[in-house]
Design a protein around this motif. Structure first.
Motif, PDB file in Angstrom:
ATOM      1  N   LEU B 114       0.720  -1.041   0.419  1.00  0.00           N
ATOM      2  CA  LEU B 114      -0.034   0.102  -0.249  1.00  0.00           C
ATOM      3  C   LEU B 114       0.907   1.286  -0.159  1.00  0.00           C
ATOM      4  CD1 LEU B 114      -2.086  -0.999   2.724  1.00  0.00           C
ATOM      5  CD2 LEU B 114      -2.724  -1.065   0.339  1.00  0.00           C
ATOM      6  N   TRP B 115       0.878   2.211  -0.722  1.00  0.00           N
ATOM      7  CA  TRP B 115       1.479   3.269  -0.360  1.00  0.00           C
ATOM      8  C   TRP B 115       0.543   4.584   0.020  1.00  0.00           C
ATOM      9  CZ3 TRP B 115       5.509   5.518  -2.440  1.00  0.00           C
ATOM     10  CH2 TRP B 115       5.936   7.486  -2.135  1.00  0.00           C
ATOM     11  N   THR B 116       0.328   5.637   1.290  1.00  0.00           N
ATOM     12  CA  THR B 116       0.161   5.983   1.810  1.00  0.00           C
ATOM     13  C   THR B 116       0.106   7.787   1.534  1.00  0.00           C
ATOM     14  OG1 THR B 116       1.388   6.127   3.793  1.00  0.00           O
ATOM     15  CG2 THR B 116       0.550   4.066   3.280  1.00  0.00           C
ATOM     16  N   GLU B 117       0.767   7.683   1.299  1.00  0.00           N
ATOM     17  CA  GLU B 117       1.174   9.404   1.005  1.00  0.00           C
ATOM     18  C   GLU B 117      -0.037   9.676   0.061  1.00  0.00           C
ATOM     19  OE1 GLU B 117       3.353  11.816   1.450  1.00  0.00           O
ATOM     20  OE2 GLU B 117       2.001  13.146   0.466  1.00  0.00           O
ATOM     21  N   PRO B 118      -0.648  10.929   1.082  1.00  0.00           N
ATOM     22  CA  PRO B 118      -2.110  11.162   0.207  1.00  0.00           C
ATOM     23  C   PRO B 118      -1.800  12.045  -1.033  1.00  0.00           C
ATOM     24  CG  PRO B 118      -1.521  12.434   2.363  1.00  0.00           C
ATOM     25  CD  PRO B 118      -0.572  11.781   2.137  1.00  0.00           C
ATOM     26  N   GLY B 119      -0.604  12.595  -1.224  1.00  0.00           N
ATOM     27  CA  GLY B 119      -0.845  14.345  -2.533  1.00  0.00           C
ATOM     28  C   GLY B 119       0.374  13.106  -2.845  1.00  0.00           C
ATOM     29  N   TYR B 120       0.091  12.110  -4.018  1.00  0.00           N
ATOM     30  CA  TYR B 120       1.050  11.753  -4.589  1.00  0.00           C
ATOM     31  C   TYR B 120       1.571  10.276  -5.054  1.00  0.00           C
ATOM     32  CZ  TYR B 120       5.685  12.080  -2.434  1.00  0.00           C
ATOM     33  OH  TYR B 120       6.246  11.234  -1.770  1.00  0.00           O
ATOM     34  N   PRO B 127       3.810   0.810 -10.316  1.00  0.00           N
ATOM     35  CA  PRO B 127       3.485   0.163 -10.895  1.00  0.00           C
ATOM     36  C   PRO B 127       3.129  -1.352  -9.744  1.00  0.00           C
ATOM     37  CG  PRO B 127       5.277   1.142 -12.403  1.00  0.00           C
ATOM     38  CD  PRO B 127       5.075   1.880 -10.604  1.00  0.00           C
ATOM     39  N   PHE B 128       3.285  -0.311  -8.581  1.00  0.00           N
ATOM     40  CA  PHE B 128       3.818  -1.872  -7.270  1.00  0.00           C
ATOM     41  C   PHE B 128       2.790  -1.728  -6.247  1.00  0.00           C
ATOM     42  CE2 PHE B 128       8.247  -1.586  -9.980  1.00  0.00           C
ATOM     43  CZ  PHE B 128       7.963  -2.728 -10.640  1.00  0.00           C
ATOM     44  N   VAL B 129       2.633  -0.627  -6.467  1.00  0.00           N
ATOM     45  CA  VAL B 129       1.409  -0.571  -4.902  1.00  0.00           C
ATOM     46  C   VAL B 129      -0.115   0.102  -5.645  1.00  0.00           C
ATOM     47  CG1 VAL B 129       3.770  -0.005  -4.057  1.00  0.00           C
ATOM     48  CG2 VAL B 129       2.064   2.517  -4.959  1.00  0.00           C
ATOM     49  N   TRP B 130      -0.532  -0.180  -4.659  1.00  0.00           N
ATOM     50  CA  TRP B 130      -1.971   0.597  -4.153  1.00  0.00           C
ATOM     51  C   TRP B 130      -1.760   1.677  -3.088  1.00  0.00           C
ATOM     52  CZ3 TRP B 130      -6.640  -2.164  -1.374  1.00  0.00           C
ATOM     53  CH2 TRP B 130      -8.346  -1.128  -1.532  1.00  0.00           C
ATOM     54  N   SER B 131      -2.279   2.997  -3.525  1.00  0.00           N
ATOM     55  CA  SER B 131      -2.442   4.152  -3.390  1.00  0.00           C
ATOM     56  C   SER B 131      -3.727   4.675  -2.937  1.00  0.00           C
ATOM     57  CB  SER B 131      -2.245   5.334  -3.994  1.00  0.00           C
ATOM     58  OG  SER B 131      -1.228   5.182  -4.670  1.00  0.00           O
ATOM     59  N   VAL B 132      -3.587   4.416  -1.188  1.00  0.00           N
ATOM     60  CA  VAL B 132      -4.474   4.206  -0.265  1.00  0.00           C
ATOM     61  C   VAL B 132      -4.605   5.216   0.883  1.00  0.00           C
ATOM     62  CG1 VAL B 132      -5.308   2.352  -0.377  1.00  0.00           C
ATOM     63  CG2 VAL B 132      -3.996   2.868   0.897  1.00  0.00           C
ATOM     64  N   ARG B 133      -5.253   6.391   1.271  1.00  0.00           N
ATOM     65  CA  ARG B 133      -5.593   7.947   2.556  1.00  0.00           C
ATOM     66  C   ARG B 133      -5.886   7.215   3.211  1.00  0.00           C
ATOM     67  NH1 ARG B 133      -5.998  12.509  -1.615  1.00  0.00           N
ATOM     68  NH2 ARG B 133      -4.819  11.147  -2.887  1.00  0.00           N
ATOM     69  N   PRO B 177       7.323  -2.460   7.156  1.00  0.00           N
ATOM     70  CA  PRO B 177       7.605  -0.982   6.124  1.00  0.00           C
ATOM     71  C   PRO B 177       8.494  -1.469   5.072  1.00  0.00           C
ATOM     72  CG  PRO B 177       8.423  -1.514   8.484  1.00  0.00           C
ATOM     73  CD  PRO B 177       8.147  -2.516   8.080  1.00  0.00           C
ATOM     74  N   GLY B 178       7.855  -0.909   3.729  1.00  0.00           N
ATOM     75  CA  GLY B 178       7.943  -1.189   2.557  1.00  0.00           C
ATOM     76  C   GLY B 178       9.245  -0.539   2.867  1.00  0.00           C
ATOM     77  N   GLN B 179       9.595  -0.339   0.759  1.00  0.00           N
ATOM     78  CA  GLN B 179      10.490   0.722   0.732  1.00  0.00           C
ATOM     79  C   GLN B 179      11.223   2.264   0.142  1.00  0.00           C
ATOM     80  OE1 GLN B 179      12.140  -0.077  -4.190  1.00  0.00           O
ATOM     81  NE2 GLN B 179      12.016  -2.514  -2.871  1.00  0.00           N
ATOM     82  N   HIS B 180      10.410   2.381   0.413  1.00  0.00           N
ATOM     83  CA  HIS B 180       9.599   3.751   0.813  1.00  0.00           C
ATOM     84  C   HIS B 180       8.704   4.087   1.928  1.00  0.00           C
ATOM     85  CE1 HIS B 180       7.903   7.795  -0.284  1.00  0.00           C
ATOM     86  NE2 HIS B 180       9.165   7.958  -1.281  1.00  0.00           N
ATOM     87  N   PRO B 181       9.221   4.576   3.030  1.00  0.00           N
ATOM     88  CA  PRO B 181       8.819   5.498   3.719  1.00  0.00           C
ATOM     89  C   PRO B 181       6.824   5.712   3.375  1.00  0.00           C
ATOM     90  CG  PRO B 181      10.865   7.021   3.191  1.00  0.00           C
ATOM     91  CD  PRO B 181      10.743   6.004   2.352  1.00  0.00           C
ATOM     92  N   ALA B 182       6.627   5.766   2.325  1.00  0.00           N
ATOM     93  CA  ALA B 182       4.927   5.768   1.964  1.00  0.00           C
ATOM     94  C   ALA B 182       4.558   4.301   2.230  1.00  0.00           C
ATOM     95  CB  ALA B 182       4.558   7.364   0.887  1.00  0.00           C
ATOM     96  N   GLU B 183       5.080   3.730   2.318  1.00  0.00           N
ATOM     97  CA  GLU B 183       4.276   2.473   1.995  1.00  0.00           C
ATOM     98  C   GLU B 183       4.387   1.067   2.975  1.00  0.00           C
ATOM     99  OE1 GLU B 183       6.513   2.400  -2.730  1.00  0.00           O
ATOM    100  OE2 GLU B 183       7.065   0.252  -1.041  1.00  0.00           O
ATOM    101  N   TRP B 184       3.457   0.950   2.955  1.00  0.00           N
ATOM    102  CA  TRP B 184       3.975  -0.494   4.353  1.00  0.00           C
ATOM    103  C   TRP B 184       2.777  -1.720   3.463  1.00  0.00           C
ATOM    104  CZ3 TRP B 184       4.483  -1.346   8.694  1.00  0.00           C
ATOM    105  CH2 TRP B 184       4.331   0.744   9.461  1.00  0.00           C
ATOM    106  N   VAL B 185       3.786  -2.820   3.931  1.00  0.00           N
ATOM    107  CA  VAL B 185       3.326  -4.222   2.954  1.00  0.00           C
ATOM    108  C   VAL B 185       2.246  -5.182   4.121  1.00  0.00           C
ATOM    109  CG1 VAL B 185       4.460  -6.126   1.670  1.00  0.00           C
ATOM    110  CG2 VAL B 185       5.944  -4.065   1.843  1.00  0.00           C
ATOM    111  N   PHE B 186       1.322  -6.036   3.018  1.00  0.00           N
ATOM    112  CA  PHE B 186       1.142  -6.830   4.034  1.00  0.00           C
ATOM    113  C   PHE B 186       1.999  -8.147   3.729  1.00  0.00           C
ATOM    114  CE2 PHE B 186      -2.027  -4.848   6.844  1.00  0.00           C
ATOM    115  CZ  PHE B 186      -1.887  -3.348   6.323  1.00  0.00           C
ATOM    116  N   ARG B 187       2.378  -8.945   4.459  1.00  0.00           N
ATOM    117  CA  ARG B 187       2.691  -9.872   3.998  1.00  0.00           C
ATOM    118  C   ARG B 187       1.252 -11.342   3.955  1.00  0.00           C
ATOM    119  NH1 ARG B 187       7.767  -7.553   4.237  1.00  0.00           N
ATOM    120  NH2 ARG B 187       8.361  -7.354   2.678  1.00  0.00           N
ATOM    121  N   PHE B 188       1.102 -12.377   3.117  1.00  0.00           N
ATOM    122  CA  PHE B 188      -0.166 -13.343   3.384  1.00  0.00           C
ATOM    123  C   PHE B 188       0.645 -14.992   3.042  1.00  0.00           C
ATOM    124  CE2 PHE B 188      -3.934 -10.919   4.156  1.00  0.00           C
ATOM    125  CZ  PHE B 188      -3.053  -9.069   2.933  1.00  0.00           C
TER     126      PHE B 188
END
Lengths: 254, 254
Positions: B114-120, B127-133, B177-188
């Motif tokens: 998940l990408w969590t930075e709201p502005g961009y 191509p590798f994230v879902w942008s949510v806020r 945490p993901g590879q960018h500070p705006a990311e969270w990774v959920f592992r299943f």
């Protein structure tokens, strides 16, 4: 007229570089196209400098001027809603008085990423790296140390530049691990860069790493001021503009 | 006939998923096309399982059988030389006796970013994230804890699956945490996944994070076994198959 300062990230893969050209998709052109739709007129966008075709940016800086009536448009939101996924506005704000995206630049930092795993390049990283193998990184570090400082970098300037002077001050070139264990990132910071200078410096370092050039030959290439005597230009896709530093920030910091 | 085991990474963006279908570009189809060119005949590739259209893989596993005369081809090198940049063979080796890429699977792990930075959304990561806020991650963690364990996951299975049983054992869902500070990774990680199960679980967790579903409603959705009562499927591009675990490895490790 209020001046808006943008911080822009892009994946350069499908663009003919930053600057508007006769034909071909460019980042500047894409921004101007969206601004024209918002403003109903041509709005010129000024970048901190060009990036070559295929080069990426994590934080390119640009500005544009808008009529007072448009000053309060939420530019980041408006532009990001219209831009394709490979360009994004990271920040948009009214510029400090006297700010100019190109003329106020104090220095810039580029990152060049090498992929060193010999058997494959991870597809997720392929658009952002140059795949090389069997490099002597210790020799590259020694060569890099010889490049730092204030020099005439004419040997690392490709043809087609309008700039006259070719003396630049390059900070120590730093090598750091990248985001994947197979990556090494070289960072180049200078008060200015000549056309394809980072890619030419990187081409030289990789040639040293491959053993095609000895460390003690680097000085002569630098001093020869002859592009034809220096190794080939590194490919565009490994390069990203990481940060642009401005004079006002230097003043604020001091 | 020798059996070759492949580890394959791909960016799924421009593919109709792993599995060969009537039309459209697929990963399996791309591999079979290159193998046919090398071998001069159809060589069937068996994956550990399908990935959906647009889903990525960091380490999908597959196998194929080749005549004895072809056993010593350097498969990784030969295939990587022919494959496009968005597919790469990370490893190729002769499989252990009895190994089957699909039937020998013990469990798999998927990562959803998940990408969590709201502005961009950073173009390099888009191509590798879902942008949510504005998500409540603490509520999501509590909901995730209710999903772990052995359950009938029928509420999280999309139509079009040939599998009969819908009971699976899901390990605790981990958020990192993901590879960018705006990311969270959920592992299943689970012993098996139903069609679009990870994306359906992620869709539920994000709905909880948005406040559209309360944590105490999750149990009823799970027990209801009704896909129509569960929240919408999360988009494909945030999902990547990270690792496939095999029985023989479990045996070797014990």
């Amino acid at each position: 007229m209020p001046r808006i300062r943008l911080t822009v990230a892009y994946v350069g893969t499908r663009y003919q570089g930053w600057q508007v050209q006769g034909q071909g998709l460019t980042i500047q052109g894409m921004l101007e196209d969206k601004l024209a739709r918002i403003c109903g007129e041509l709005v010129r966008v000024h970048g901190s400098g060009r990036t070559d075709s295929g080069v990426h940016a994590l934080a390119q800086v640009a500005h544009f001027d808008v009529p007072e009536s448009k000053a309060h448009i939420p530019w980041q939101k408006a532009l990001n809603a219209m831009l394709p996924d490979d360009i994004a506005i990271l920040d948009a704000r009214e510029a400090e008085p006297g700010f100019h995206a190109r003329f106020s630049v104090r220095s810039k930092r580029y990152a060049y990423t090498l992929w060193t795993e010999p058997g494959y390049t991870l597809p997720q990283r392929a658009p952002f790296v140059w795949s090389v193998r069997g490099l002597d990184f210790e020799a590259m570090d020694r060569a890099a140390a010889m490049l730092a400082g204030t020099h005439d970098f004419a040997a690392f300037q490709n043809a087609g530049t309008e700039i006259k002077g070719t003396v630049r001050t390059l900070e120590p070139v730093l090598r750091a691990p990248g985001q994947h264990p197979a990556e090494w990132v070289f960072r180049f910071q200078a008060d200015g860069f000549l056309k394809q200078m980072v890619r030419n410096l990187m081409g030289l370092l990789v040639e040293v790493g491959r053993g095609g050039l000895r460390v003690d030959e680097v000085q002569a290439i630098l001093e020869g001021l002859d592009r034809c005597k220096a190794p080939a230009t590194a490919p565009a896709q490994g390069l990203a503009l990481e940060e642009v530093f401005y004079q006002e920030e230097a003043l604020n910091a001091s």
